[in-house]
Scaffold this motif. Structure first.
Motif, short mmCIF file in Angstrom:
data_model
loop_
_atom_site.label_atom_id
_atom_site.label_comp_id
_atom_site.label_asym_id
_atom_site.label_seq_id
_atom_site.Cartn_x
_atom_site.Cartn_y
_atom_site.Cartn_z
N ASN A 188 -85.35 -13.63 3.42
CA ASN A 188 -86.57 -14.16 4.01
C ASN A 188 -87.80 -13.30 3.74
O ASN A 188 -88.65 -13.13 4.61
N LEU A 189 -87.90 -12.78 2.54
CA LEU A 189 -89.15 -12.11 2.17
C LEU A 189 -90.23 -13.17 2.04
O LEU A 189 -89.94 -14.35 1.85
N PHE A 190 -91.49 -12.74 2.13
CA PHE A 190 -92.60 -13.69 1.99
C PHE A 190 -92.92 -13.83 0.50
O PHE A 190 -93.43 -12.89 -0.11
N PRO A 191 -92.64 -15.00 -0.08
CA PRO A 191 -92.70 -15.11 -1.54
C PRO A 191 -94.12 -15.01 -2.11
O PRO A 191 -94.28 -14.71 -3.28
N MET A 218 -96.37 -12.90 -1.21
CA MET A 218 -96.92 -11.54 -1.09
C MET A 218 -96.08 -10.59 -1.93
O MET A 218 -94.87 -10.78 -2.06
N ASP A 247 -89.30 -23.09 4.51
CA ASP A 247 -87.99 -22.71 5.04
C ASP A 247 -88.11 -22.08 6.44
O ASP A 247 -89.01 -21.28 6.70
N GLY A 293 -86.44 -19.89 7.72
CA GLY A 293 -86.31 -18.43 7.64
C GLY A 293 -87.66 -17.71 7.57
O GLY A 293 -87.78 -16.58 8.02
N GLN A 294 -88.66 -18.37 7.01
CA GLN A 294 -89.98 -17.76 6.92
C GLN A 294 -90.61 -17.61 8.31
O GLN A 294 -91.24 -16.61 8.61
N ALA A 310 -88.65 -14.86 10.01
CA ALA A 310 -88.99 -13.53 9.50
C ALA A 310 -90.31 -13.07 10.13
O ALA A 310 -90.45 -11.92 10.54
N ILE A 369 -98.32 -16.28 6.93
CA ILE A 369 -97.04 -16.51 6.26
C ILE A 369 -96.87 -17.97 5.82
O ILE A 369 -96.60 -18.26 4.66
N GLN A 429 -98.26 -20.61 1.88
CA GLN A 429 -97.17 -21.25 1.12
C GLN A 429 -97.26 -22.76 1.21
O GLN A 429 -97.06 -23.47 0.23
#
Lengths: 240, 223
Positions: free
Chosen positions: A87-90, A92, B122, B124-125, B128, B143, B147
């Protein structure tokens, strides 16, 4: 450090956790094992309120975090979490992934946050990846960044939800090594894992969760070598 | 020029209508750009309202979206331009009424685009963001939104083109946009094919480049 009392969690009519009592002491490493669907991940997610508990209480350093008056964001900032899917922030880069929470929550200056991020990246062995984006990293590297991101808030407790389950086999070790180092440094850790070798080597206590309850709890030596509960024996017989 | 027109007489009206259509195009574009821009702000709030935990905010957003999507834009402009001023005893000029109509109309569709965009991210974002201690708003803003916005670009471009074409209906309240100007020319010249053909071309002159720019943008952003 963490005290759990009579924890119940239901999703609709499905009761996943059926009364869990447990206490984690400071600097302890607890590994939770059990079959899929046994409730082990749900249990972990209740500790930082990613799941709202149905009944019971979770105390962190004496504060009941399930109380309606509790400051959820502050609790979560003190409890780091590492997910199976990273779950990294894609959108960034690695540096921003790590610094966003310290900057936004701890009001750290960008400079201080970046310095912290570089220290953490060195710790997880990724100093050269600061400017990379998640999609440019391998699974193992992503998970190590995720650990650094969680550590950036200087948490008192780290929760790991099957941190190596989504990794290719050759990448498992690099993540477990980072976790071992953390444990060695005295971090309080609760780890849901299928890595029995890790549990045996690093854990202070091992919990076997079965069907929503703690079926057995003990030292790794006791659980893996002399399990008392039939269910534990059956489970270990399948995975070892 | 005159020699060319002599050989191809139908060119006469096609060329002569251009200044009128340019004037109409100006209003078509002003109404579209202003309307869609305001509609985007409305849509962003309404879209987030549609996924809000607050029952009241959810209800207001949903009622808004359903009413607008369930009624023709022609009815909406008639309501805004004639019925509303009558009811509230105020004075709305045609352009303002048109901008409001496009904004409110596009806003409802954009709300659904925003909702879809955010819901496509997702779970999960969100978790997180929660897990590192960000507030709900911080998670949304830093966040989720960046996206989700990328994924909204194709449908937003689509909505822009739809709204652009919707402005043609405002000829019904005599807004001097493209269609109105074309119609006015036909009335004066008694020629039909040439002016309407040109009106169509003028729309294509905006929509086709828009599509191309959008496709490039999508490729660049890899959505």
């Amino acid at each position: 450090m963490i005290k759990i009392q009579g924890l119940h969690k239901s999703f609709g009519s499905l009761e996943v956790l059926k009364g869990i009592d447990y206490e984690v002491k400071p600097q302890e490493v607890i590994c939770i094992i059990g079959a899929s669907g046994s409730g082990k991940s749900t249990f972990l997610r209740c500790i930082n309120l990613l799941e709202k508990v149905t009944a019971g209480a979770v105390y962190i350093e004496g504060t009941d975090i399930t109380a309606p008056t509790s400051d959820i964001n502050k609790i979560r900032a003190d409890v780091g979490m590492v997910f199976q899917q990273f779950n990294l922030f894609p959108h960034m880069n690695v540096l921003d992934n790590i610094t966003i929470a310290p900057r936004k929550i701890r009001q750290m200056t960008s400079q201080a946050a970046e310095q912290l991020a570089y220290e953490l990246l060195e710790k997880v062995g990724l100093s050269d990846k600061a400017k990379a984006y998640p999609e440019q990293l391998s699974g193992g590297q992503m998970q190590r960044v995720a650990i650094a991101r969680a550590l950036a808030m200087k948490p008192k407790i780290m929760l790991f939800d099957e941190p190596t389950s989504a990794l290719d086999p050759e990448m498992v070790k690099e993540v477990l090594d980072v976790m071992k180092q953390l444990a060695f440094e005295g971090m309080t850790m609760v780890v849901v894992t299928h890595e029995m070798g890790f549990a045996r080597e690093v854990a202070d206590r091992v919990i076997f969760i079965d069907n929503g309850v703690i079926a057995e709890e003990g030292s790794p030596e006791q659980i893996f070598s002399k399990p008392k509960n039939e269910r534990t024996k059956a489970f270990l017989g399948k995975v070892l | 020029m005159d020699a060319l027109v002599e050989k191809l007489p139908f060119l006469y009206h096609m060329i002569k209508v251009i200044p009128y259509l340019l004037e109409g195009m100006k209003y078509t574009l002003i109404i579209t750009f202003l309307g869609v821009a305001i509609g985007f702000v409305i849509g962003a709030f309404a879209g987030l309202g549609r996924i809000s935990n607050s029952k009241i905010i959810y209800a207001i957003s949903t009622v808004y979206v359903e009413i607008i999507r369930g009624t023709p834009i022609l009815v909406q402009i008639l309501f805004i331009y004639f019925a509303l001023p009558d009811l509230l005893d105020l004075n709305l000029d045609k352009i303002t009424a048109s901008v409001i109509a496009i904004a409110i109309n596009a806003g409802a569709y954009i709300a659904e685009i925003v909702r879809g965009g955010v819901e496509s991210i997702d779970k999960g974002q969100f978790e997180a963001g929660d897990s590192i201690g960000l507030t709900k708003n911080q998670t949304m803003w830093h966040i989720i939104w960046p996206q989700a916005f990328r994924r909204m670009i194709p449908p937003l471009g689509n909505q822009f083109i739809i709204s652009l074409k919707d402005t043609s209906l405002f000829s019904a309240i005599a807004v001097v946009e493209l269609v109105y100007q074309g119609k006015a020319y036909t009335a004066a010249s008694a020629s039909y094919f040439e002016p309407y053909f040109m009106v169509g071309l003028f729309y294509l002159a905006i929509t086709i480049p828009s599509s191309i720019i959008l496709r490039r943008l999508e490729k660049r952003l890899d959505v």
